[in-house]
Design a protein around this motif. Structure first.
Motif, mmCIF file in Angstrom:
data_model
loop_
_atom_site.group_PDB
_atom_site.id
_atom_site.type_symbol
_atom_site.label_atom_id
_atom_site.label_comp_id
_atom_site.label_asym_id
_atom_site.label_seq_id
_atom_site.Cartn_x
_atom_site.Cartn_y
_atom_site.Cartn_z
ATOM 1 N N ASN A 88 0.888 -1.652 0.131
ATOM 2 C CA ASN A 88 0.013 -0.209 -0.251
ATOM 3 C C ASN A 88 0.869 1.283 -0.217
ATOM 4 N N GLY A 89 2.036 1.465 -0.984
ATOM 5 C CA GLY A 89 2.559 2.293 -1.076
ATOM 6 C C GLY A 89 2.009 4.007 -1.736
ATOM 7 N N ASN A 90 2.642 4.890 -2.017
ATOM 8 C CA ASN A 90 1.941 5.508 -2.810
ATOM 9 C C ASN A 90 2.841 5.524 -4.088
ATOM 10 N N ALA B 236 -5.610 3.416 -6.283
ATOM 11 C CA ALA B 236 -4.047 4.406 -6.319
ATOM 12 C C ALA B 236 -3.058 4.321 -7.026
ATOM 13 N N ALA B 237 -2.686 4.913 -8.047
ATOM 14 C CA ALA B 237 -1.596 5.097 -8.839
ATOM 15 C C ALA B 237 -1.486 6.607 -10.635
ATOM 16 N N ILE C 126 0.961 -0.909 -5.061
ATOM 17 C CA ILE C 126 2.226 0.038 -4.961
ATOM 18 C C ILE C 126 1.091 0.960 -6.461
ATOM 19 N N ALA C 127 1.324 2.042 -5.987
ATOM 20 C CA ALA C 127 0.508 2.656 -6.857
ATOM 21 C C ALA C 127 1.943 3.380 -8.495
ATOM 22 N N ASP C 128 3.249 3.514 -8.603
ATOM 23 C CA ASP C 128 3.944 4.089 -9.158
ATOM 24 C C ASP C 128 4.649 2.165 -9.069
ATOM 25 N N ARG D 253 -0.302 -6.228 -8.427
ATOM 26 C CA ARG D 253 -1.690 -4.685 -7.828
ATOM 27 C C ARG D 253 -2.722 -5.694 -7.524
ATOM 28 N N ASN D 254 -3.328 -6.060 -6.757
ATOM 29 C CA ASN D 254 -4.857 -6.464 -6.372
ATOM 30 C C ASN D 254 -5.700 -5.669 -6.867
#
Length: 400
Positions: A201-203, A252-253, A224-226, A246-247
Motif C-alpha cells: 500500500n505505497g503511494n 491508487a496509481a 504500489i501506486a507507481d 497489484r490487487n
C-alpha cells in the motif's frame, strides 16, 4: 502449488510481539542529553549515539528521525513503529556512515505502519538509507528526499541489516517531483544485508535503488501506486526472488505504474557506473482490470539488465500496456532475459535497445479455481512460499 488468499484487496499482516507492563513507558536514552530523539514511545529528531528500540514498546514516529553518521540504531524483533499520518516530514533516515540493525524473524517481524484509524497509501514517508557505494550521479549527491548525502567509492560499504521487515502505507508526496518510496537505498553497499522485505500500500515506488551495490533477497511489493521495483544512478546489485502484485480494487496509481522500472542516468546514458543489475526469480502480476501496468519491465536510459526466471501475468481483464519496453528518448536500455514466461493480456515488447532471449506464452503460471484463490505454478517466477511468514494473501474479486 502454493495458494494465497486475500479477502477483497486487503493485505493482512500479523506481527506477533511480546508485551511487558514493566517496560511500557520505558525511556531509552541514547546518551545525547536533553535533546533525546527517543523519549518514552516517541521518535523524532537526530540520533547521534547508539540506541535500541524494544519490542515491548509500541513506538510513534512523530517527525523525521535520523540516525547520524557514527551511530547505530538497533531494533528488536517484533517491534512495531506507527508513523503519525498526514504529514510529509515523517520518515526514518539512516545517514552515510550510520547503521541500522533491524533483524526481525519470521515469527516476530519488525513492522512500520500508519497510526491512522483508516490507513491509506501515502500516510507517511518511508525508510531512507544512504551509503558510500558508487553512483553515476557523483560522490556527494543529495537524496531526493530526507536531504541525505550519498555516494562514494566503497561498494562493500555496510549500512547494517534489514531482515523480516514490513513497511506499509508509505509514499507521502512532498511536491510534484518528490515522493517517498517504501524503502529507498541511496548508494548503499553490498556489505549491507537485506532480506525478507514486504512493502504494501505505497503511494509511489515500492523499493528503489539510487546507485549502490546492495543485494536483496525475498522482496514482496503489493499494491504500489507507481513502480514495484525501481533502480537508477548506476545500481549494480542482485535482486533474488521478487514478487510484485497489484490487487483488484487497489486503484491508487500514477500515470505510468510499472512492475519494473530500470534507469541508469537520464542525463547521460553512458555515465559510469552503468546500472547493471541482475534479477532472479521474479513475478509481476496485475489483478486489477481498472489499472493497466504501463509495462511489466521498462529497461531504459543506459541500463544493461540480466533477468532470469520471470513471469509476467495479468488475470481476467487486467492488462499491461507493454510486456518489456527498452525504448526511451533519453537512451535505450538493453536486456538479457532467460526462462521468461507470459500469461494473459500483458502486451507486446517495445524494442529500442537489444533484447536477448525470448518470452514464452504459457497458460498455467497463474490459475483461479472455484474458491477464487490465486494459485501459482511452482518453479515459474518468484517462490511465494518465501513470504508465508508475513501472511500476505489475495483473491480476485472481479471474475470474468
Amino acid at each position: 502449488m502454493k495458494t494465497f488468499k486475500n479477502l477483497l484487496i486487503a493485505i493482512t499482516v500479523i506481527s506477533i510481539f511480546s508485551c511487558s507492563s514493566d517496560d511500557d513507558n520505558r525511556t531509552i536514552d541514547p546518551g545525547n542529553g536533553g535533546d533525546n530523539p527517543i523519549t518514552g514511545n516517541e521518535l523524532k529528531g537526530d540520533l547521534s549515539e547508539d540506541a535500541k528500540l524494544l519490542a515491548s514498546v509500541e513506538y510513534t514516529l512523530t517527525g523525521s528521525f535520523t540516525v547520524k553518521s557514527g551511530a547505530t540504531l538497533t531494533i528488536e524483533p517484533g517491534t512495531v513503529i506507527k508513523a503519525k499520518s498526514g504529514r510529509t516530514d515523517i520518515f526514518l533516515a539512516v545517514e552515510r556512515g550510520a547503521k541500522i540493525i533491524a533483524k526481525g524473524t519470521a515469527a516476530n517481524p519488525i513492522k512500520f505502519t500508519s497510526d491512522a484509524s483508516s490507513p491509506k497509501a501515502g500516510d507517511w514517508g518511508g525508510i531512507v538509507i544512504a551509503g558510500k557505494a558508487k553512483s553515476n550521479k557523483g560522490t556527494d549527491v543529495q537524496s531526493e528526499v530526507a536531504g541525505l548525502l550519498y555516494g562514494g567509492s566503497d561498494d562493500a560499504d555496510n549500512s547494517g541489516e534489514l531482515s523480516y521487515i514490513i513497511a506499509e502505507y508509505t509514499g507521502a508526496k512532498i511536491n510534484g517531483e518528490q515522493e517517498f518510496n517504501g524503502i529507498s537505498f541511496f548508494g548503499v553497499g553490498n556489505g549491507t544485508v537485506v532480506n525478507n522485505i514486504v512493502v504494501s500500500n505505497g503511494n509511489d515506488d515500492g523499493i528503489e535503488f539510487f546507485g549502490g551495490s546492495v543485494n536483496v533477497t525475498n522482496v514482496y511489493c503489493a499494491n504500489i501506486a507507481d513502480d514495484m521495483f525501481d533502480w537508477t544512478g548506476g545500481y549494480t546489485g542482485t535482486i533474488t526472488n521478487a514478487f510484485g502484485v497489484r490487487n483488484d480494487g487497489f486503484d491508487a496509481a500514477t500515470d505510468d505504474p510499472r512492475g519494473i522500472e530500470g534507469d541508469s542516468n537520464s542525463s547521460d546514458a553512458n555515465a559510469a557506473p552503468i546500472s547493471t543489475p541482475t534479477l532472479k526469480n521474479v513475478t509481476i502480476l496485475n489483478l486489477n482490470p481498472d489499472v493497466a501496468l504501463k509495462a511489466g519491465a521498462e529497461i531504459r536510459r543506459g541500463t544493461q539488465a540480466i533477468i532470469s526466471n520471470i513471469l509476467f501475468a495479468a488475470y481476467g481483464n487486467a492488462s499491461f500496456g507493454n510486456r518489456i519496453d527498452t525504448k526511451d528518448d533519453k537512451g535505450n536500455g538493453t536486456l538479457t532475459i532467460s526462462n521468461a514466461s507470459a500469461q494473459g493480456n500483458v502486451g507486446d515488447d517495445k524494442v529500442g535497445g537489444d533484447i536477448t532471449g525470448t518470452v514464452t506464452a504459457i497458460t498455467d503460471g497463474i490459475s483461479v479455481p472455484s474458491d477464487n484463490t490465486v494459485n501459482t505454478k511452482a518453479g515459474v517466477g518468484a517462490d511465494l512460499s518465501a513470504f508465508d511468514w508475513a501472511n500476505q494473501s489475495f483473491v480476485v474479486t472481479k471474475l470474468n
